[in-house]
Design a protein around this motif. Structure first.
Motif, PDB file in Angstrom:
ATOM      1  N   ALA B 107       0.843  -1.208   0.000  1.00  0.00           N
ATOM      2  CA  ALA B 107       0.000   0.000   0.000  1.00  0.00           C
ATOM      3  C   ALA B 107       0.876   1.255   0.000  1.00  0.00           C
ATOM      4  O   ALA B 107       0.604   2.227  -0.714  1.00  0.00           O
ATOM      5  CB  ALA B 107      -0.936  -0.008   1.210  1.00  0.00           C
ATOM      6  N   GLU B 108       1.923   1.215   0.798  1.00  0.00           N
ATOM      7  CA  GLU B 108       2.855   2.341   0.854  1.00  0.00           C
ATOM      8  C   GLU B 108       3.542   2.528  -0.507  1.00  0.00           C
ATOM      9  O   GLU B 108       3.700   3.661  -0.984  1.00  0.00           O
ATOM     10  CB  GLU B 108       3.892   2.082   1.966  1.00  0.00           C
ATOM     11  N   PHE B 109       3.930   1.428  -1.120  1.00  0.00           N
ATOM     12  CA  PHE B 109       4.524   1.455  -2.461  1.00  0.00           C
ATOM     13  C   PHE B 109       3.574   2.113  -3.461  1.00  0.00           C
ATOM     14  O   PHE B 109       3.959   2.998  -4.236  1.00  0.00           O
ATOM     15  CB  PHE B 109       4.864   0.020  -2.892  1.00  0.00           C
ATOM     16  N   ILE B 110       2.316   1.694  -3.442  1.00  0.00           N
ATOM     17  CA  ILE B 110       1.318   2.221  -4.384  1.00  0.00           C
ATOM     18  C   ILE B 110       1.186   3.739  -4.227  1.00  0.00           C
ATOM     19  O   ILE B 110       1.204   4.487  -5.211  1.00  0.00           O
ATOM     20  CB  ILE B 110      -0.052   1.531  -4.161  1.00  0.00           C
ATOM     21  N   LYS B 111       1.083   4.200  -2.987  1.00  0.00           N
ATOM     22  CA  LYS B 111       0.931   5.643  -2.768  1.00  0.00           C
ATOM     23  C   LYS B 111       2.169   6.406  -3.242  1.00  0.00           C
ATOM     24  O   LYS B 111       2.056   7.484  -3.825  1.00  0.00           O
ATOM     25  CB  LYS B 111       0.655   5.919  -1.284  1.00  0.00           C
ATOM     26  N   ARG B 112       3.359   5.808  -3.015  1.00  0.00           N
ATOM     27  CA  ARG B 112       4.587   6.470  -3.452  1.00  0.00           C
ATOM     28  C   ARG B 112       4.710   6.515  -4.973  1.00  0.00           C
ATOM     29  O   ARG B 112       5.174   7.509  -5.541  1.00  0.00           O
ATOM     30  CB  ARG B 112       5.810   5.756  -2.855  1.00  0.00           C
ATOM     31  N   VAL B 113       4.311   5.443  -5.638  1.00  0.00           N
ATOM     32  CA  VAL B 113       4.385   5.412  -7.104  1.00  0.00           C
ATOM     33  C   VAL B 113       3.425   6.441  -7.701  1.00  0.00           C
ATOM     34  O   VAL B 113       3.772   7.180  -8.625  1.00  0.00           O
ATOM     35  CB  VAL B 113       4.085   3.989  -7.639  1.00  0.00           C
ATOM     36  N   TYR B 114       2.222   6.484  -7.157  1.00  0.00           N
ATOM     37  CA  TYR B 114       1.248   7.481  -7.633  1.00  0.00           C
ATOM     38  C   TYR B 114       1.819   8.896  -7.482  1.00  0.00           C
ATOM     39  O   TYR B 114       1.712   9.730  -8.390  1.00  0.00           O
ATOM     40  CB  TYR B 114      -0.046   7.365  -6.823  1.00  0.00           C
ATOM     41  N   ARG B 115       2.388   9.178  -6.301  1.00  0.00           N
ATOM     42  CA  ARG B 115       2.931  10.508  -6.036  1.00  0.00           C
ATOM     43  C   ARG B 115       4.113  10.812  -6.963  1.00  0.00           C
ATOM     44  O   ARG B 115       4.238  11.919  -7.484  1.00  0.00           O
ATOM     45  CB  ARG B 115       3.367  10.595  -4.570  1.00  0.00           C
ATOM     46  N   ALA B 116       4.956   9.795  -7.183  1.00  0.00           N
ATOM     47  CA  ALA B 116       6.108   9.976  -8.073  1.00  0.00           C
ATOM     48  C   ALA B 116       5.632  10.403  -9.461  1.00  0.00           C
ATOM     49  O   ALA B 116       6.200  11.313 -10.078  1.00  0.00           O
ATOM     50  CB  ALA B 116       6.911   8.676  -8.160  1.00  0.00           C
ATOM     51  N   TYR B 117       4.574   9.754  -9.934  1.00  0.00           N
ATOM     52  CA  TYR B 117       4.089  10.033 -11.293  1.00  0.00           C
ATOM     53  C   TYR B 117       3.315  11.350 -11.376  1.00  0.00           C
ATOM     54  O   TYR B 117       3.546  12.154 -12.286  1.00  0.00           O
ATOM     55  CB  TYR B 117       3.205   8.875 -11.764  1.00  0.00           C
ATOM     56  N   PHE B 118       2.432  11.591 -10.443  1.00  0.00           N
ATOM     57  CA  PHE B 118       1.516  12.735 -10.571  1.00  0.00           C
ATOM     58  C   PHE B 118       1.933  13.981  -9.786  1.00  0.00           C
ATOM     59  O   PHE B 118       1.291  15.023  -9.908  1.00  0.00           O
ATOM     60  CB  PHE B 118       0.096  12.333 -10.157  1.00  0.00           C
ATOM     61  N   ALA B 119       2.978  13.885  -8.969  1.00  0.00           N
ATOM     62  CA  ALA B 119       3.377  15.081  -8.214  1.00  0.00           C
ATOM     63  C   ALA B 119       4.862  15.389  -8.360  1.00  0.00           C
ATOM     64  O   ALA B 119       5.275  16.531  -8.202  1.00  0.00           O
ATOM     65  CB  ALA B 119       3.029  14.921  -6.734  1.00  0.00           C
ATOM     66  N   GLU B 120       5.672  14.359  -8.680  1.00  0.00           N
ATOM     67  CA  GLU B 120       7.118  14.571  -8.667  1.00  0.00           C
ATOM     68  C   GLU B 120       7.769  14.476 -10.041  1.00  0.00           C
ATOM     69  O   GLU B 120       8.998  14.504 -10.160  1.00  0.00           O
ATOM     70  CB  GLU B 120       7.767  13.563  -7.697  1.00  0.00           C
ATOM     71  N   GLY B 121       6.945  14.342 -11.083  1.00  0.00           N
ATOM     72  CA  GLY B 121       7.507  14.347 -12.433  1.00  0.00           C
ATOM     73  C   GLY B 121       8.364  13.139 -12.779  1.00  0.00           C
ATOM     74  O   GLY B 121       9.208  13.211 -13.675  1.00  0.00           O
ATOM     75  N   ARG B 122       8.174  12.010 -12.068  1.00  0.00           N
ATOM     76  CA  ARG B 122       8.970  10.806 -12.350  1.00  0.00           C
ATOM     77  C   ARG B 122       8.271   9.921 -13.382  1.00  0.00           C
ATOM     78  O   ARG B 122       7.038   9.946 -13.505  1.00  0.00           O
ATOM     79  CB  ARG B 122       9.181   9.990 -11.064  1.00  0.00           C
ATOM     80  N   ASP B 123       9.077   9.133 -14.086  1.00  0.00           N
ATOM     81  CA  ASP B 123       8.571   8.213 -15.104  1.00  0.00           C
ATOM     82  C   ASP B 123       8.383   6.830 -14.472  1.00  0.00           C
ATOM     83  O   ASP B 123       9.359   6.111 -14.242  1.00  0.00           O
ATOM     84  CB  ASP B 123       9.572   8.142 -16.265  1.00  0.00           C
ATOM     85  N   ILE B 124       7.148   6.455 -14.206  1.00  0.00           N
ATOM     86  CA  ILE B 124       6.914   5.187 -13.486  1.00  0.00           C
ATOM     87  C   ILE B 124       6.893   3.979 -14.416  1.00  0.00           C
ATOM     88  O   ILE B 124       6.586   2.871 -13.979  1.00  0.00           O
ATOM     89  CB  ILE B 124       5.631   5.230 -12.612  1.00  0.00           C
ATOM     90  N   THR B 125       7.244   4.183 -15.690  1.00  0.00           N
ATOM     91  CA  THR B 125       7.508   3.005 -16.531  1.00  0.00           C
ATOM     92  C   THR B 125       8.996   2.628 -16.405  1.00  0.00           C
ATOM     93  O   THR B 125       9.429   1.625 -16.953  1.00  0.00           O
ATOM     94  CB  THR B 125       7.170   3.253 -18.023  1.00  0.00           C
ATOM     95  N   ASP B 126       9.764   3.454 -15.690  1.00  0.00           N
ATOM     96  CA  ASP B 126      11.197   3.222 -15.444  1.00  0.00           C
ATOM     97  C   ASP B 126      11.351   2.323 -14.208  1.00  0.00           C
ATOM     98  O   ASP B 126      10.929   2.678 -13.110  1.00  0.00           O
ATOM     99  CB  ASP B 126      11.876   4.585 -15.215  1.00  0.00           C
ATOM    100  N   MET B 127      11.957   1.147 -14.410  1.00  0.00           N
ATOM    101  CA  MET B 127      12.075   0.172 -13.310  1.00  0.00           C
ATOM    102  C   MET B 127      12.836   0.743 -12.117  1.00  0.00           C
ATOM    103  O   MET B 127      12.514   0.429 -10.961  1.00  0.00           O
ATOM    104  CB  MET B 127      12.739  -1.110 -13.830  1.00  0.00           C
TER     105      MET B 127
END
Lengths: 199, 199
Positions: B107-127
């Motif tokens: 659950a913590e992972f999911i929230k962090r991935v969402y935030r990375a993509y939608f708030a931090e400008g990270r590419d979550i297709t990048d392993m």
């Protein structure tokens, strides 16, 4: 004179009906006057490659459930119409015609027609139903049968739909306040928050 | 043990991201535990003859506006991703993999991935981004590259999507509580009203 809240709606839209029961209170809360603007979703669906909500696979079954539940949760009288959706062309033209004489009577007519269709099981493609709603709204319903059949009113509705689409309108209900667009009965709280943060 | 609130989401869904920031509070309010269920909207869009929201004529431009405005009105950090939407297959498989070991870390992972993509400008297709998110969530991120490539996990995600569609799920976020379906971040208040009226 206060600024307006443009309220676009299709008479065949249940969420548009829900909105019609609460739009005047919303507008008053943010110090606006409702400008009731009948449109037809058909041409908009065509532009989007879409169709009536309840006819879409998966989403359609949910929509029927959500519509009935929303009515219950918000305490709005609702009964799913026997024929749904419909092309509410005559009702929309009638609303435009009545607005020319008296916007207040026209607003009352619109609310009564919505209620007739979504709460009282009436067929609002039936001219008699529209005439009765106009009479009850204090207007002269006997004008409607000939009035909605004129080329002038037909053109006016078409122009209204074209102008709405040119402004980006694609659904019902659709509200525009100070150029800011909001789609859906579920955006009423957003409008309140937006107005509070803008003032 | 409390009953669950099934929370279906696609990592490429902005409204799913908004929901991820508030779903645990909602669940606590109605005395449920969140069951985080990653899905992919692609197969659902196909069944509906639809596509990504922001790519639909008329509706797409409004959606981008509404997404940014919703984030602002609800105080949620948001920056539109440079590449959007994406196929978030790896992130979804990673979430399923992590859930097998520890649902709380997942659950913590999911929230962090969402935030990375939608708030931090990270590419979550990048392993590498997924590995870092897993590490920060207290899991062993180094397991992910091999783990998400197994036939077993690939099949599990496919089965999850099929099972979700069989339950009627067609969008993100999509919540099911005691068999009752709710679609959209804008249905959080409906869930509260529904739970209050049912108890």
């Amino acid at each position: 004179m206060t600024d307006t809240l443009d309220f676009y709606f299709d008479f065949s839209s249940p969420y548009g009906y829900f909105a019609s029961t609460a739009i005047e209170q919303l507008a008053a809360d943010i110090r606006r006057t409702v400008r009731w603007r009948p449109i037809l979703l058909g041409p908009m669906f065509k532009a989007m490659g879409s169709g009536p909500l309840v006819e879409i696979p998966l989403k359609g079954a949910y929509a029927r459930h959500d519509i009935a539940r929303s009515a219950r949760l918000f305490g709005i009288p609702y009964r799913e119409p026997a024929v749904f959706p419909i092309a509410a062309v005559a009702a929309s033209r009638a609303a435009l015609l009545l607005q020319e004489d008296d916007p207040q009577q026209a607003a009352e007519f619109i609310k009564r027609v919505y209620r007739a269709y979504f709460a009282e099981g009436r067929d609002i493609t039936d001219m008699d139903v529209l005439v009765a709603a106009a009479d009850q709204a204090g207007a002269d319903g006997s004008r409607l049968p000939a009035g909605v059949a004129t080329d002038r009113i037909k053109s006016r509705l078409k122009e209204e739909v074209d102008a709405a689409m040119a402004r980006g309108v694609f659904g019902s209900p659709y509200m525009i306040v100070d150029g800011e667009p909001f789609w859906g009965f579920d955006r009423f709280e957003h409008i309140r928050k937006w107005a509070a943060s803008a003032s």
